[in-house]
Enzyme design. Structure first.
Site, PDB file in Angstrom:
ATOM      1  CD  GLU A 189      -2.783  -0.994   2.540  1.00 24.61           C
ATOM      2  OE1 GLU A 189      -3.775  -1.725   2.596  1.00 24.61           O
ATOM      3  OE2 GLU A 189      -2.458  -0.204   3.465  1.00 24.61           O
ATOM      4  CB  CYS A 202       2.397   7.431   3.581  1.00 25.15           C
ATOM      5  SG  CYS A 202       2.756   6.206   4.865  1.00 25.15           S
ATOM      6  CB  CYS A 247       5.331  -5.201   9.381  1.00 29.87           C
ATOM      7  SG  CYS A 247       6.431  -4.352  10.542  1.00 29.87           S
ATOM      8  CB  CYS A 306       2.760  -3.112  16.253  1.00 30.42           C
ATOM      9  SG  CYS A 306       4.451  -2.497  16.152  1.00 30.42           S
ATOM     10  CB  CYS A 331       0.032  -2.759  13.219  1.00 29.25           C
ATOM     11  SG  CYS A 331       0.410  -2.470  11.480  1.00 29.25           S
ATOM     12  N   GLY A 342       5.695  -2.069   6.948  1.00 25.13           N
ATOM     13  CA  GLY A 342       7.065  -2.484   7.205  1.00 25.13           C
ATOM     14  C   GLY A 342       7.821  -1.593   8.170  1.00 25.13           C
ATOM     15  CD  GLU A 343      11.501  -0.335  11.932  1.00 25.78           C
ATOM     16  OE1 GLU A 343      12.342   0.497  11.545  1.00 25.78           O
ATOM     17  OE2 GLU A 343      10.599  -0.070  12.752  1.00 25.78           O
ATOM     18  CB  SER A 398       8.288   6.142  10.856  1.00 26.66           C
ATOM     19  OG  SER A 398       7.695   5.695  12.055  1.00 26.66           O
ATOM     20  CG  LEU A 453       7.367   6.312  23.114  1.00 31.58           C
ATOM     21  CD1 LEU A 453       8.597   5.436  23.310  1.00 31.58           C
ATOM     22  CD2 LEU A 453       7.562   7.672  23.773  1.00 31.58           C
ATOM     23  CG  ASN A 474      -8.161   4.776  11.215  1.00 31.07           C
ATOM     24  OD1 ASN A 474      -9.369   4.741  11.362  1.00 31.07           O
ATOM     25  ND2 ASN A 474      -7.585   4.991  10.053  1.00 31.07           N
ATOM     26  CB  CYS A 501      -1.051   0.796   7.956  1.00 25.39           C
ATOM     27  SG  CYS A 501       0.332   0.165   6.999  1.00 25.39           S
TER      28      CYS A 501
END
Length: 346
Positions: free
Chosen positions: A90, A103, A110, A114, A117, A159-160, A191, A215, A290, A333
């Protein structure tokens, strides 16, 4: 076959020389790809037909495929791209009054996991290549038109980014080279959830690019429940690293803080957050959660979020509420990707 969008400008110069061209041909190719948004060598009409054939025999112009897009009433556009191997990612176009932002994703899925997410539900498949990162920008710019110049890039998609550091760094070189896309490094933000070795590499290798830290909690017990990787990189160690990062009041570190009802939205959390970032040049973005179908988390009331913000402002911390864009489309996301997976199965 060389993926031509995988090459930085010096690498592009070396490539054209290796296939028998003069070095100046690199400038021509770069202008067609990054200024005129060409999708094939055949469009490069100031290169001879024979020259174009040589290029087609030795390299490819790889273009992402738009398989779906959703347009919000606020102007936000969410794209679902298909990659050569069939995987999907995306990308989001976010128009502002004075600038436009994109973005971008850096991985298929990922690996961080998290808990809040939607992308994490599908796990991790692979890193994106430099070309796949860069072409998100080019494909969206082509779709929205050159009159809607995209000036800002945030590496905040799937992703990271710091677990795909080499390709992220290389894409930034292409984004910021005046002979290619030519964006300002100050307009690019990467990020991370706190990959300390990656933060150190950013400080040394991309020091003018902005850093954002996801964070989302102010003490380790809560953060470990939200972001399991916190066990490896705890808050204290991350904050120590941020103090050494080359930031200032012009190029502040962005602290991203997802507001989750009853989990991280208390007065005590706000006070702890102010203490954590006290000696670091930061800007805090409070992000109302969200919601997505099946999520166990809820969004705090607006009043509670504003009270949290006020505590930070009163303690000298620049704090803003970043309202989600595209609320009438698949905004979270990973949602558009997940929705299209379900559609394919039906």
């Amino acid at each position: 076959m060389i993926d031509i969008k995988h090459l930085t400008f010096p690498e592009l110069q070396n490539f054209v020389v290796s296939v028998g061209f003069k070095k100046y041909r690199a400038s021509q190719i770069a202008r067609w790809l990054y200024k005129k948004l060409a999708t094939s060598f055949d469009e490069m009409t100031d290169i001879s037909r024979k020259g174009r054939e040589i290029l087609k025999e030795t390299a490819e112009v790889y273009n992402l495929k738009i398989v779906n897009k959703e347009v919000s009433k606020d102007g936000t556009v969410k794209y679902l791209f298909e990659l050569k191997d069939g995987n999907r990612i995306e990308t989001v176009f976010i128009p502002e009054r004075d600038w436009n932002t994109i973005c971008v994703s850096t991985q298929v899925g990922c690996p961080i996991g998290c808990k809040f997410c939607f992308t994490a539900k599908d796990g991790f498949t692979r890193n994106l290549t430099t070309s796949e990162i860069v072409d998100q920008y080019l494909s969206v710019q082509r779709d929205v038109g050159l009159e809607n110049r995209i000036s800002n890039i945030v590496f905040m998609g799937m992703g990271e980014p710091l677990l795909n550091f080499e390709n992220v760094k290389k894409s930034i070189e292409i984004f910021t080279d005046d002979r290619m896309i030519g964006l300002s490094k100050r307009k690019i933000t990467v990020s991370t959830c706190g990959i300390i070795p990656g933060i150190r590499r950013m400080a040394k290798e991309t020091p003018r690019v902005k850093l954002a830290l996801s964070l989302h909690a102010t003490e380790d017990e809560t953060r470990e429940k939200l972001i399991p990787l916190n066990k490896k990189y705890p808050i204290k160690e991350i904050m120590k690293e941020l103090k050494n990062y080359p930031a200032d009041n012009i190029r502040r570190i962005m602290i991203e803080y997802l507001m989750l009802e009853g989990i991280n939205d208390s007065t005590e959390d706000a006070i702890r957050l102010s203490k954590l970032v006290k000696d670091i040049p930061v800007k805090v973005n409070l992000i109302p959660f969200n919601p997505y179908p099946g999520s166990p988390f809820k969004t705090p009331s607006r009043e509670k979020i504003e009270a949290f913000q006020k505590i930070l402002w009163n303690r000298g911390i620049a704090t803003f509420i970043r309202d989600s864009r595209g609320q009438d489309i698949s905004a979270a996301c990973g949602m558009l990707r997940g929705k299209n997976k379900r559609t394919l199965k039906q």
